[in-house]
Design a protein around this motif. Structure first.
Motif, PDB file in Angstrom:
ATOM      1  N   MET A  35       7.482  -2.104  74.172  1.00  0.00           N
ATOM      2  CA  MET A  35       7.943  -2.556  75.470  1.00  0.00           C
ATOM      3  C   MET A  35       7.847  -4.071  75.533  1.00  0.00           C
ATOM      4  O   MET A  35       6.910  -4.672  75.000  1.00  0.00           O
ATOM      5  CB  MET A  35       7.103  -1.944  76.594  1.00  0.00           C
ATOM      6  N   THR A  36       8.829  -4.673  76.164  1.00  0.00           N
ATOM      7  CA  THR A  36       8.814  -6.112  76.405  1.00  0.00           C
ATOM      8  C   THR A  36       8.526  -6.368  77.867  1.00  0.00           C
ATOM      9  O   THR A  36       9.135  -5.752  78.752  1.00  0.00           O
ATOM     10  CB  THR A  36      10.174  -6.744  76.040  1.00  0.00           C
ATOM     11  N   ALA A  62      -0.578   0.848  80.110  1.00  0.00           N
ATOM     12  CA  ALA A  62      -0.115   2.156  79.643  1.00  0.00           C
ATOM     13  C   ALA A  62       0.475   2.057  78.243  1.00  0.00           C
ATOM     14  O   ALA A  62       0.227   2.913  77.388  1.00  0.00           O
ATOM     15  CB  ALA A  62       0.917   2.716  80.620  1.00  0.00           C
ATOM     16  N   VAL A  63       1.244   1.017  77.981  1.00  0.00           N
ATOM     17  CA  VAL A  63       1.840   0.847  76.650  1.00  0.00           C
ATOM     18  C   VAL A  63       0.747   0.652  75.606  1.00  0.00           C
ATOM     19  O   VAL A  63       0.795   1.229  74.512  1.00  0.00           O
ATOM     20  CB  VAL A  63       2.814  -0.341  76.643  1.00  0.00           C
ATOM     21  N   LYS A  64      -0.263  -0.132  75.913  1.00  0.00           N
ATOM     22  CA  LYS A  64      -1.350  -0.369  74.959  1.00  0.00           C
ATOM     23  C   LYS A  64      -2.125   0.917  74.653  1.00  0.00           C
ATOM     24  O   LYS A  64      -2.652   1.080  73.555  1.00  0.00           O
ATOM     25  CB  LYS A  64      -2.298  -1.433  75.496  1.00  0.00           C
ATOM     26  N   GLY A 103      12.602  -0.276  81.566  1.00  0.00           N
ATOM     27  CA  GLY A 103      12.406  -1.697  81.824  1.00  0.00           C
ATOM     28  C   GLY A 103      12.295  -2.024  83.295  1.00  0.00           C
ATOM     29  O   GLY A 103      11.485  -2.856  83.711  1.00  0.00           O
ATOM     30  N   ASN A 104      13.110  -1.356  84.118  1.00  0.00           N
ATOM     31  CA  ASN A 104      13.072  -1.655  85.543  1.00  0.00           C
ATOM     32  C   ASN A 104      11.815  -1.132  86.227  1.00  0.00           C
ATOM     33  O   ASN A 104      11.526  -1.511  87.367  1.00  0.00           O
ATOM     34  CB  ASN A 104      14.321  -1.094  86.233  1.00  0.00           C
ATOM     35  N   VAL A 143       5.620  -8.976  73.888  1.00  0.00           N
ATOM     36  CA  VAL A 143       6.214  -7.812  73.227  1.00  0.00           C
ATOM     37  C   VAL A 143       5.052  -7.012  72.670  1.00  0.00           C
ATOM     38  O   VAL A 143       4.270  -7.520  71.862  1.00  0.00           O
ATOM     39  CB  VAL A 143       7.174  -8.215  72.084  1.00  0.00           C
ATOM     40  N   ILE A 144       4.911  -5.780  73.119  1.00  0.00           N
ATOM     41  CA  ILE A 144       3.799  -4.924  72.701  1.00  0.00           C
ATOM     42  C   ILE A 144       4.357  -3.717  71.955  1.00  0.00           C
ATOM     43  O   ILE A 144       5.222  -3.004  72.464  1.00  0.00           O
ATOM     44  CB  ILE A 144       2.959  -4.462  73.902  1.00  0.00           C
TER      45      ILE A 144
END
Length: 326
Positions: free
Chosen positions: A139-140, A176-178, A187-188, A254-255
């Motif tokens: 995810m960016t 959450a992404v981590k 994205g939104n 950026v992850i």
């Protein structure tokens, strides 16, 4: 020396001028503008006659607005110059690439496209992350900070006197992404767009309110730039705008989280930019050096950051880079 020129002299054009002055292998031939005079000591040339100067310029930095100017004007420029732009409408980049490729091949030039930090630097890290960790969640996150392209789109809305847009990341989405729980995030869902506008006024309260509502509706429904993001539009005075919204910070991350072997890994790449146009200009200028070298080697057509070997960006030689950077 690489002979360079700039077309467009807004925030980005002024930053490119400053960055070129710091390069050991570049000189500025001039700045093309529709205005007869600019606040600069550089040579000012008429934009309407840009094609006449093709033999004097090795690289033309296209510093026009992404919303309409770049897609409308850049292909014609690429037929006569090796160009570098920072086009940032992500969804339209494939169409822009195709148009620039056709024009550059016709003119025997290189058209280096979308060379800012996103698209640009972040694009590279998205590719690297998923290349190293295939199947990873990625995810960016942009911001907190000011977006030049989105702000330019706001200022082009009828009735807008001054405008600026800030992108705010959602910290819960970052976490959450981590943790590996962000695969379904869109994205939104990860950002809020905040817009501040100074609207034109007539003195007629009802008419001015109708204008503000029309501006708000145009912004929040604008495809690619604002819809379907959650967007707030706040109308403020010109005095408040000039006091509170002159800075241009930005940044983001950026992850990428994925598996390699039997273990999990997180790749994080982040930027904290004190002034967005200056860093974007630095990226554009570095890719201008690469574009010149590629064109000199006989290449033609559109190029993205994915197609440029990193050593071509540097003013140092490959041997110097191997010795100092590896």
């Amino acid at each position: 020396m690489i002979r360079t020129a700039i077309i467009g002299y807004g925030n980005l054009g002024r930053s490119v001028e400053k960055v070129i002055a710091d390069q050991p292998d570049m000189e500025l031939v001039g700045i093309f503008s529709r205005r007869e005079s600019l606040d600069t000591t550089a040579r000012v040339l008429p934009a309407a006659e840009v094609e006449k100067y093709a033999d004097e310029v090795d690289v033309l930095f296209v510093c026009l607005g992404s919303a309409t100017d770049v897609p409308e004007q850049a292909p014609a420029l690429a037929r006569h110059f090796t160009t570098v732009d920072t086009y940032d409408n992500h969804h339209e980049i494939p169409n822009h690439r195709a148009a620039m490729d056709a024009a550059a091949r016709e003119g025997g030039t290189i058209a280096m496209i979308s060379t800012g930090w996103d698209p640009g630097f972040f694009s590279l890290n998205r590719v690297l992350g998923t290349a190293v960790l295939p199947g990873a969640d990625q995810m960016t996150f942009w911001g907190p900070g000011l977006s030049q392209g989105h702000s330019d789109a706001v200022r082009r809305v009828p009735g807008v006197k001054k405008g600026v847009q800030y992108t705010i990341p959602n910290q819960e989405a970052i976490d959450a992404v981590k943790r590996g729980e962000g695969a379904d995030l869109k994205g939104n869902e990860c950002h809020l767009r905040q817009v501040y506008v100074v609207a034109e006024q007539t003195g007629d309260a009802a008419a001015d309110e109708a204008t503000r509502e029309k501006i708000r509706e145009t912004i929040v429904t604008m495809p690619d730039y604002f819809a379907p993001y959650e967007t707030t539009v706040e109308f403020i005075s010109e005095e408040d705008f000039d006091r509170d919204h002159q800075g241009m910070p930005h940044g983001g991350q950026v992850i990428t989280r994925g598996q390699a072997g039997t273990s999990g890994h997180v790749i994080e790449f982040g930027l904290q930019l004190e002034r967005n146009p200056d860093f974007t200009a630095a990226m554009q200028v570095a890719y201008g050096r690469a574009a010149h070298r590629m064109q000199a080697n006989g290449e033609t057509g559109a190029r993205t950051v994915f197609e440029v070997a990193p050593y071509l960006l540097s003013s140092e030689s490959l041997d110097e880079l191997v010795k100092a950077k590896l």
